[in-house]
Scaffold this motif. Structure first.
Motif, PDB file in Angstrom:
ATOM      1  N   GLU A   1       1.759   2.246  -3.262  1.00 36.24           N
ATOM      2  CA  GLU A   1       0.469   2.861  -4.351  1.00 36.24           C
ATOM      3  C   GLU A   1       0.536   2.306  -5.846  1.00 36.24           C
ATOM      4  O   GLU A   1       0.027   2.711  -6.460  1.00 36.24           O
ATOM      5  CB  GLU A   1       0.606   4.249  -4.429  1.00 36.24           C
TER       6      GLU A   1
ATOM      7  N   ARG B   1     -14.027   3.817  -0.324  1.00 39.36           N
ATOM      8  CA  ARG B   1     -12.500   4.303  -0.270  1.00 39.36           C
ATOM      9  C   ARG B   1     -11.857   3.555   1.116  1.00 39.36           C
ATOM     10  O   ARG B   1     -12.374   3.620   1.984  1.00 39.36           O
ATOM     11  CB  ARG B   1     -12.022   5.597  -0.441  1.00 39.36           C
ATOM     12  N   ARG B   2     -10.939   2.834   0.678  1.00 33.52           N
ATOM     13  CA  ARG B   2     -10.059   2.262   2.001  1.00 33.52           C
ATOM     14  C   ARG B   2      -8.734   2.113   1.455  1.00 33.52           C
ATOM     15  O   ARG B   2      -8.102   2.000   0.308  1.00 33.52           O
ATOM     16  CB  ARG B   2     -10.451   0.852   1.995  1.00 33.52           C
ATOM     17  N   SER B   3      -7.889   2.224   2.499  1.00 35.50           N
ATOM     18  CA  SER B   3      -6.300   2.035   2.504  1.00 35.50           C
ATOM     19  C   SER B   3      -5.899   0.465   2.810  1.00 35.50           C
ATOM     20  O   SER B   3      -5.641   0.310   3.808  1.00 35.50           O
ATOM     21  CB  SER B   3      -5.714   2.891   3.128  1.00 35.50           C
TER      22      SER B   3
ATOM     23  N   VAL C   1       0.572  -1.418   0.210  1.00 32.82           N
ATOM     24  CA  VAL C   1       0.144  -0.002  -0.060  1.00 32.82           C
ATOM     25  C   VAL C   1       0.796   1.334  -0.088  1.00 32.82           C
ATOM     26  O   VAL C   1       0.623   2.132  -0.481  1.00 32.82           O
ATOM     27  CB  VAL C   1      -0.915  -0.064   1.040  1.00 32.82           C
ATOM     28  N   GLU C   2       1.994   1.076   0.829  1.00 29.10           N
ATOM     29  CA  GLU C   2       2.881   2.495   0.855  1.00 29.10           C
ATOM     30  C   GLU C   2       3.341   2.704  -0.447  1.00 29.10           C
ATOM     31  O   GLU C   2       3.848   4.112  -0.779  1.00 29.10           O
ATOM     32  CB  GLU C   2       3.927   2.214   1.891  1.00 29.10           C
TER      33      GLU C   2
ATOM     34  N   GLN D   1      -8.461  -2.807  -3.099  1.00 33.25           N
ATOM     35  CA  GLN D   1      -9.037  -1.290  -3.205  1.00 33.25           C
ATOM     36  C   GLN D   1      -9.988  -1.442  -4.291  1.00 33.25           C
ATOM     37  O   GLN D   1     -10.142  -2.251  -5.322  1.00 33.25           O
ATOM     38  CB  GLN D   1      -8.236  -0.314  -3.188  1.00 33.25           C
TER      39      GLN D   1
END
Length: 136
Positions: free
Chosen positions: A21, A96-98, A18-19, A102
């Motif tokens: 992207e 929306r979620r992290s 996730v970091e 996704q």
């Protein structure tokens, strides 16, 4: 002849780190509110996932992608979200979620058949592009 229906869709993305992207498209959630259509299709390209993260937990990703399909289908074993109204399920899944799984922003289109629209969006947004042929 049927009139074209408005549909909403979101692309399901796998974001293994996730970091960073970086993501791959792995599915589509499509909803036609007027006809009550809600379905998801997923196709995980493991080689593309491994290119982004060689240590990605493929089985966990598959399990989570499968949960999206089950929730759309309203499967009895898919938990409380699967018991919500179709439109509520669509909005819950596309929030929306992290996280590793996704969705894209929601887009709209017109279709005569939800299943055909789902396959068309899968072809355009998820499945590998056909190789370009060299001109003779």
């Amino acid at each position: 002849m049927h009139a074209a229906e408005l549909y909403d869709y979101a692309v399901v993305r796998v974001v293994p780190r996730v970091e960073r992207e970086e993501f791959i498209n792995a599915g589509v959630i499509l909803s036609c509110q007027r006809s009550g259509f809600l379905r998801a299709a997923v196709e995980l390209d493991v080689a593309r996932l491994r290119a982004l993260d060689p240590h990605a937990d493929v089985e966990t990703v598959r399990r989570h992608l499968g949960a999206i399909v089950a929730i759309c289908d309203g499967a009895p074993d898919a938990g409380p979200i699967a018991r919500l109204a179709r439109r509520a399920r669509f909005h819950w899944l596309t929030a929306r979620r992290s996280a590793i799984i996704q969705t894209s922003p929601v887009h709209t289109g017109l279709c005569l058949d939800g299943d055909e629209a789902l396959q068309r969006v899968m072809d355009r947004m998820v499945r590998a592009l056909p190789a370009l042929r060299a001109s003779a």
